[in-house]
Design a protein around this motif. Sequence first.
Motif, short mmCIF file in Angstrom:
data_model
loop_
_atom_site.label_atom_id
_atom_site.label_comp_id
_atom_site.label_asym_id
_atom_site.label_seq_id
_atom_site.Cartn_x
_atom_site.Cartn_y
_atom_site.Cartn_z
N CYS A 41 1.43 -0.63 -0.68
CA CYS A 41 -0.07 0.14 -0.06
C CYS A 41 0.80 1.04 -0.53
O CYS A 41 0.19 2.09 -0.88
CB CYS A 41 -1.17 0.15 1.57
N VAL A 47 -3.43 2.82 -5.16
CA VAL A 47 -3.29 3.16 -3.47
C VAL A 47 -3.49 4.32 -3.16
O VAL A 47 -2.25 4.77 -2.60
CB VAL A 47 -2.45 1.92 -2.18
N VAL A 50 -5.95 3.92 3.22
CA VAL A 50 -5.76 2.44 3.19
C VAL A 50 -7.14 2.23 4.27
O VAL A 50 -6.63 2.69 6.13
CB VAL A 50 -4.88 1.61 3.63
#
Length: 252
Positions: A41, A47, A50
Amino acid sequence: MSSITFDIKESLATITFNRPEKLNAFDREMALEFQAKLDFCANSADVKVVIITGNGKAFSAGQDLAAVAGSDQPGIGRILSELYNPIVTKITSMPKPVVAAVNGVAAGAGANIALCCDIVVAASSAVFIQAFSKIGLIPDSGGTWFLPRLIGWQRASALMLLGDKVSAAEAADMGMIFKTYPDPEFAASVEKIGSTLISMPAAGLALTKRALQLSMNKNLHDQLIEEDELQQQAAGTPAFRESVAQFLKRKP
Ligand code: LHQ
């Protein structure tokens, strides 16, 4: 079956602890897999945000005690340096917002991993337990650093010594977590937090996280200097210039 499940939807990554029959307690394999997902991540341009949550009725019950029963002391000591400390460092140093969506009980290291996240929300049925004192340990995974800063030294001290269960509502009232949502609305509320964060300029969020973390160890004078430096970086991003231009173009 993997002890961590992972999913990315529109730059929102969800890491789910997946040992529901053990209340998502961490064994070594699960902790290392969690670290690998956090690394992914942090490094992936796909990304932006999260979310960490648990499958089943728990967020996480902390260390799998069956996995450490009978271990020798050096072995147990290494659990922190190899497993939990890197997890906390990876979450706190990730230049992206990390949301703990605490769906159920969070105990021991499970509670403190939640508390090191940038936004902590909980389902109304969730509970937080500093379970360490009951088994003769000290609170770890950054708990002794985060909890007194979140709720004050006295409450942190009492919760850590007594090992009391704290309901999600109490946790929100004392500032341990941001908010609690009724269980049936929890998933949708977490999704809304995720989509709000995704819609915002990512660099500004990363720099905000950095500024808040720096503030934990600085006096006002030094923090004003940090804000100056970080704000210059933020103001240098295209997102800032574009957002201001768009704002000024708004029709009255
Ligand atoms: C578990 C666990 C668990 C294994 C539930 N392990 N099976 C760092 C460094 C070095 C060493 C040690 O640790 C650490 C960090 C730490 O995290 S220390 C703190 C470890 N965690 C705890 O002490 C919490 C232990 N669990 C509990 O107190 C309760 O399970 C809670 C309050 C979390 C939930 O209670 P209940 O809802 O009543 O569930 P339960 O106790 O019936 O648990 C359900 C199952 O999950 C059960 O298995 P079984 O096969 O009997 O159905 C438990 O054995 C298992 N489980 N936590 N940490």
